[in-house]
Design a protein around this motif. Structure first.
Motif, PDB file in Angstrom:
ATOM      1  N   ALA A 269      12.258  27.595  27.339  1.00 27.90           N
ATOM      2  CA  ALA A 269      11.574  28.208  26.197  1.00 27.90           C
ATOM      3  C   ALA A 269      11.815  29.708  26.152  1.00 27.90           C
ATOM      4  O   ALA A 269      12.011  30.294  25.078  1.00 27.90           O
ATOM      5  CB  ALA A 269      10.075  27.913  26.268  1.00 27.90           C
ATOM      6  N   ARG A 270      11.834  30.360  27.299  1.00 26.09           N
ATOM      7  CA  ARG A 270      12.084  31.806  27.308  1.00 26.09           C
ATOM      8  C   ARG A 270      13.514  32.112  26.900  1.00 26.09           C
ATOM      9  O   ARG A 270      13.774  33.024  26.104  1.00 26.09           O
ATOM     10  CB  ARG A 270      11.786  32.384  28.700  1.00 26.09           C
ATOM     11  CG  ARG A 270      10.311  32.359  29.064  1.00 26.09           C
ATOM     12  CD  ARG A 270       9.975  33.361  30.145  1.00 26.09           C
ATOM     13  NE  ARG A 270      10.521  32.995  31.451  1.00 26.09           N
ATOM     14  CZ  ARG A 270       9.934  32.179  32.322  1.00 26.09           C
ATOM     15  NH1 ARG A 270       8.788  31.578  32.005  1.00 26.09           N
ATOM     16  NH2 ARG A 270      10.477  31.946  33.500  1.00 26.09           N
ATOM     17  N   LEU A 271      14.461  31.339  27.434  1.00 24.73           N
ATOM     18  CA  LEU A 271      15.872  31.575  27.141  1.00 24.73           C
ATOM     19  C   LEU A 271      16.185  31.354  25.668  1.00 24.73           C
ATOM     20  O   LEU A 271      16.920  32.132  25.050  1.00 24.73           O
ATOM     21  CB  LEU A 271      16.707  30.663  28.029  1.00 24.73           C
ATOM     22  CG  LEU A 271      18.231  30.776  27.994  1.00 24.73           C
ATOM     23  CD1 LEU A 271      18.803  30.295  29.327  1.00 24.73           C
ATOM     24  CD2 LEU A 271      18.842  29.942  26.867  1.00 24.73           C
ATOM     25  N   LEU A 272      15.627  30.300  25.084  1.00 21.68           N
ATOM     26  CA  LEU A 272      15.964  29.951  23.702  1.00 21.68           C
ATOM     27  C   LEU A 272      15.349  30.887  22.675  1.00 21.68           C
ATOM     28  O   LEU A 272      15.871  31.004  21.566  1.00 21.68           O
ATOM     29  CB  LEU A 272      15.530  28.513  23.402  1.00 21.68           C
ATOM     30  CG  LEU A 272      16.308  27.398  24.103  1.00 21.68           C
ATOM     31  CD1 LEU A 272      15.714  26.045  23.762  1.00 21.68           C
ATOM     32  CD2 LEU A 272      17.790  27.437  23.730  1.00 21.68           C
ATOM     33  N   GLY A 273      14.258  31.552  23.005  1.00 21.54           N
ATOM     34  CA  GLY A 273      13.642  32.417  21.996  1.00 21.54           C
ATOM     35  C   GLY A 273      12.546  33.317  22.512  1.00 21.54           C
ATOM     36  O   GLY A 273      12.284  34.372  21.934  1.00 21.54           O
ATOM     37  N   GLY A 274      11.880  32.902  23.587  1.00 21.82           N
ATOM     38  CA  GLY A 274      10.761  33.689  24.084  1.00 21.82           C
ATOM     39  C   GLY A 274      11.144  35.090  24.514  1.00 21.82           C
ATOM     40  O   GLY A 274      10.403  36.057  24.276  1.00 21.82           O
ATOM     41  N   ASN A 275      12.308  35.231  25.129  1.00 19.17           N
ATOM     42  CA  ASN A 275      12.730  36.553  25.581  1.00 19.17           C
ATOM     43  C   ASN A 275      13.011  37.484  24.398  1.00 19.17           C
ATOM     44  O   ASN A 275      12.655  38.670  24.429  1.00 19.17           O
ATOM     45  CB  ASN A 275      13.974  36.438  26.467  1.00 19.17           C
ATOM     46  CG  ASN A 275      13.692  35.716  27.768  1.00 19.17           C
ATOM     47  OD1 ASN A 275      12.563  35.712  28.254  1.00 19.17           O
ATOM     48  ND2 ASN A 275      14.718  35.107  28.353  1.00 19.17           N
ATOM     49  N   LEU A 276      13.653  36.942  23.369  1.00 24.18           N
ATOM     50  CA  LEU A 276      13.892  37.759  22.174  1.00 24.18           C
ATOM     51  C   LEU A 276      12.581  38.157  21.514  1.00 24.18           C
ATOM     52  O   LEU A 276      12.420  39.299  21.056  1.00 24.18           O
ATOM     53  CB  LEU A 276      14.782  36.992  21.190  1.00 24.18           C
ATOM     54  CG  LEU A 276      15.225  37.711  19.914  1.00 24.18           C
ATOM     55  CD1 LEU A 276      14.199  37.687  18.818  1.00 24.18           C
ATOM     56  CD2 LEU A 276      15.666  39.155  20.216  1.00 24.18           C
ATOM     57  N   MET A 277      11.617  37.241  21.465  1.00 27.17           N
ATOM     58  CA  MET A 277      10.324  37.569  20.872  1.00 27.17           C
ATOM     59  C   MET A 277       9.658  38.728  21.624  1.00 27.17           C
ATOM     60  O   MET A 277       9.029  39.588  21.009  1.00 27.17           O
ATOM     61  CB  MET A 277       9.414  36.347  20.877  1.00 27.17           C
ATOM     62  CG  MET A 277       9.817  35.260  19.890  1.00 27.17           C
ATOM     63  SD  MET A 277       9.819  35.831  18.172  1.00 27.17           S
ATOM     64  CE  MET A 277       8.099  36.292  17.948  1.00 27.17           C
ATOM     65  N   ARG A 278       9.815  38.763  22.939  1.00 33.86           N
ATOM     66  CA  ARG A 278       9.248  39.873  23.720  1.00 33.86           C
ATOM     67  C   ARG A 278       9.862  41.209  23.287  1.00 33.86           C
ATOM     68  O   ARG A 278       9.149  42.207  23.096  1.00 33.86           O
ATOM     69  CB  ARG A 278       9.505  39.635  25.214  1.00 33.86           C
ATOM     70  CG  ARG A 278       8.902  40.691  26.116  1.00 33.86           C
ATOM     71  CD  ARG A 278       9.322  40.521  27.567  1.00 33.86           C
ATOM     72  NE  ARG A 278      10.720  40.892  27.777  1.00 33.86           N
ATOM     73  CZ  ARG A 278      11.677  40.060  28.167  1.00 33.86           C
ATOM     74  NH1 ARG A 278      11.413  38.777  28.368  1.00 33.86           N
ATOM     75  NH2 ARG A 278      12.918  40.493  28.356  1.00 33.86           N
ATOM     76  N   VAL A 279      11.166  41.226  23.108  1.00 33.66           N
ATOM     77  CA  VAL A 279      11.847  42.463  22.683  1.00 33.66           C
ATOM     78  C   VAL A 279      11.458  42.833  21.257  1.00 33.66           C
ATOM     79  O   VAL A 279      11.221  44.014  20.944  1.00 33.66           O
ATOM     80  CB  VAL A 279      13.374  42.303  22.823  1.00 33.66           C
ATOM     81  CG1 VAL A 279      14.101  43.498  22.203  1.00 33.66           C
ATOM     82  CG2 VAL A 279      13.757  42.157  24.293  1.00 33.66           C
ATOM     83  N   PHE A 280      11.381  41.854  20.375  1.00 30.76           N
ATOM     84  CA  PHE A 280      11.000  42.092  18.981  1.00 30.76           C
ATOM     85  C   PHE A 280       9.592  42.690  18.932  1.00 30.76           C
ATOM     86  O   PHE A 280       9.340  43.670  18.213  1.00 30.76           O
ATOM     87  CB  PHE A 280      11.055  40.760  18.221  1.00 30.76           C
ATOM     88  CG  PHE A 280      11.023  40.865  16.710  1.00 30.76           C
ATOM     89  CD1 PHE A 280      11.118  42.073  16.045  1.00 30.76           C
ATOM     90  CD2 PHE A 280      10.881  39.704  15.951  1.00 30.76           C
ATOM     91  CE1 PHE A 280      11.085  42.133  14.647  1.00 30.76           C
ATOM     92  CE2 PHE A 280      10.819  39.749  14.566  1.00 30.76           C
ATOM     93  CZ  PHE A 280      10.946  40.969  13.925  1.00 30.76           C
ATOM     94  N   GLU A 281       8.681  42.122  19.700  1.00 33.10           N
ATOM     95  CA  GLU A 281       7.316  42.638  19.730  1.00 33.10           C
ATOM     96  C   GLU A 281       7.261  44.051  20.313  1.00 33.10           C
ATOM     97  O   GLU A 281       6.523  44.915  19.828  1.00 33.10           O
ATOM     98  CB  GLU A 281       6.427  41.674  20.521  1.00 33.10           C
ATOM     99  CG  GLU A 281       6.157  40.370  19.775  1.00 33.10           C
ATOM    100  CD  GLU A 281       5.674  39.251  20.679  1.00 33.10           C
ATOM    101  OE1 GLU A 281       5.520  39.505  21.913  1.00 33.10           O
ATOM    102  OE2 GLU A 281       5.464  38.136  20.172  1.00 33.10           O
ATOM    103  N   ALA A 282       8.053  44.300  21.354  1.00 31.61           N
ATOM    104  CA  ALA A 282       8.074  45.632  21.954  1.00 31.61           C
ATOM    105  C   ALA A 282       8.637  46.667  20.984  1.00 31.61           C
ATOM    106  O   ALA A 282       8.174  47.815  20.931  1.00 31.61           O
ATOM    107  CB  ALA A 282       8.893  45.610  23.239  1.00 31.61           C
ATOM    108  N   ALA A 283       9.642  46.255  20.205  1.00 34.33           N
ATOM    109  CA  ALA A 283      10.251  47.194  19.251  1.00 34.33           C
ATOM    110  C   ALA A 283       9.268  47.570  18.141  1.00 34.33           C
ATOM    111  O   ALA A 283       9.251  48.725  17.692  1.00 34.33           O
ATOM    112  CB  ALA A 283      11.507  46.581  18.642  1.00 34.33           C
ATOM    113  N   THR A 284       8.480  46.582  17.700  1.00 33.20           N
ATOM    114  CA  THR A 284       7.604  46.847  16.544  1.00 33.20           C
ATOM    115  C   THR A 284       6.248  47.332  16.953  1.00 33.20           C
ATOM    116  O   THR A 284       5.403  47.610  16.099  1.00 33.20           O
ATOM    117  CB  THR A 284       7.454  45.560  15.715  1.00 33.20           C
ATOM    118  OG1 THR A 284       6.995  44.493  16.547  1.00 33.20           O
ATOM    119  CG2 THR A 284       8.791  45.168  15.112  1.00 33.20           C
TER     120      THR A 284
END
Length: 368
Positions: free
Chosen positions: A353-368
């Motif tokens: 789950a982290r590899l498929l999208g969770g890790n990107l969501m963490r970066v997206f949230e950190a950016a915004t």
């Protein structure tokens, strides 16, 4: 017009599509499941389906051109329908900023002429408007903030995170970052195949020897507005400069480990570690110098990055419609077996789950 959330048209076609995945999963899992039963393969498919149903799958890099073309084969399906059938919830739809001045030549893609004033800016605006038009038709949902990913899943419509591949359209002007942000751009990859006003690229001798002052100014404005920073295609010195200057974690959306396959577009282990040290994500891509084939090499590349820096810093960037024939994923139908193949390699459900999208969501949230 197709209905939002439809996959392959009628139920029979969709069943045929899903049935074909079983053979693809068997091939993708040939190593770990040699001698295993068809029941084991079906169990992996079901387990993978549970994971992707419960958490977002996000492709870190694709190209809008793919989403209006017919796929190969008998079914008249678009890439959007393939994407939905493969349960890829969202993708970075990457506008190619330097498109008018690059071309494929012997030895690779090259910047073959200098752009005219405003040419790359106008080209990028036109590409962005085409993606926005698809969203206005209801075929896509533009992802403007992290919560929009869940909203797109609820609506059963593909999510599009609009991105610039190459900061060339900015022409060195930080003020243009805000203009593209207003259009919905939420990620900018500073470099592509042209040494621009911001820094150097991987595939040409350095000119600036790092991130330029204009690059610093653009990056500061991206951080201020909450735009995800993408370091793909940046030369090592420029990538180090991006990492030092960015206040938020970055992604390198589509690359691979040079330790396994020396290639100009791949990253050395120390660069992968530098991205991870800033809580960033490496998007492993399905590059194949011999064309379509099994997922084995991609799975090996993913495992290398995972062992080097941990699962929290790995993602998938397919470069859909960008790798031409040099890919094991020419369509999203070829993405569909990947989750089960990873489970077969010993990945846990939480890791997947982290590899498929969770890790990107963490970066997206950190950016915004």
């Amino acid at each position: 017009m197709e209905e939002p959330g439809c996959c392959l048209g009628d139920g029979a076609a969709r069943r045929a599509f899903l049935g074909s995945l079983l053979g693809a999963v068997a091939a993708a899992c040939a190593g770990p499941t040699a001698g295993g039963s068809a029941r084991r393969e079906r169990d992996l498919m079901a387990q993978a389906a549970d994971v992707v149903a419960g958490s977002p799958t996000i492709d870190l890099h694709a190209h809008p051109g793919a989403f209006s073309r017919l796929s190969t084969g008998q079914l008249p399906v678009t890439a959007l329908q393939d994407m939905q059938a493969a349960r890829v919830d969202a993708s970075f739809f990457s506008v190619v900023s330097d498109g008018p001045v690059i071309r494929r030549e012997p030895g690779g893609i090259r910047n073959y002429r200098e752009p005219r004033a405003g040419e790359l800016y106008r080209s990028a605006l036109g590409q962005a408007e085409r993606v926005r038009g698809r969203a206005q038709e209801g075929r896509l949902k533009l992802l403007l903030e992290p919560g929009d990913v869940a909203a797109a899943r609820r609506l059963r419509v593909s999510g599009a995170l609009l991105a610039l591949e190459g900061g060339d359209a900015l022409e060195g002007m930080a003020a243009r970052v805000g203009e593209f942000h207003a259009l919905g751009v939420r990620s900018i990859q500073l470099m592509h195949y042209r040494i621009n006003e911001l820094g150097d690229i991987q595939t040409a001798p350095p000119h600036h020897s790092g991130l330029t002052q204009r690059g610093h100014d653009v990056l500061a404005e991206m951080n201020r507005l909450g735009i995800v920073v993408d370091g793909a295609h940046a030369a090592p010195g420029t990538l180090h400069g991006i990492l030092a200057a960015s206040r938020a974690p970055i992604i390198v959306s589509h690359t691979g480990p040079a330790a396994l396959r020396p290639y100009a577009r791949h990253l050395a282990d120390d660069l992968i570690q530098a991205v991870a040290a800033r809580d960033g994500v490496i998007g492993v891509w399905p590059l194949s110098r011999t064309g379509a084939g099994p997922l084995d090499q991609m799975l090996t590349d993913i495992e290398h990055v995972r062992r080097l820096v941990g699962i929290d810093h790995v993602g998938i960037g397919t470069d859909m419609d960008g790798l031409s024939r040099f890919t094991v994923m020419p369509t999203y139908r070829d993405f569909a077996p990947l989750p089960a193949a990873l489970l077969a390699r010993g990945y846990g459900e939480a890791e997947l789950a982290r590899l498929l999208g969770g890790n990107l969501m963490r970066v997206f949230e950190a950016a915004t």
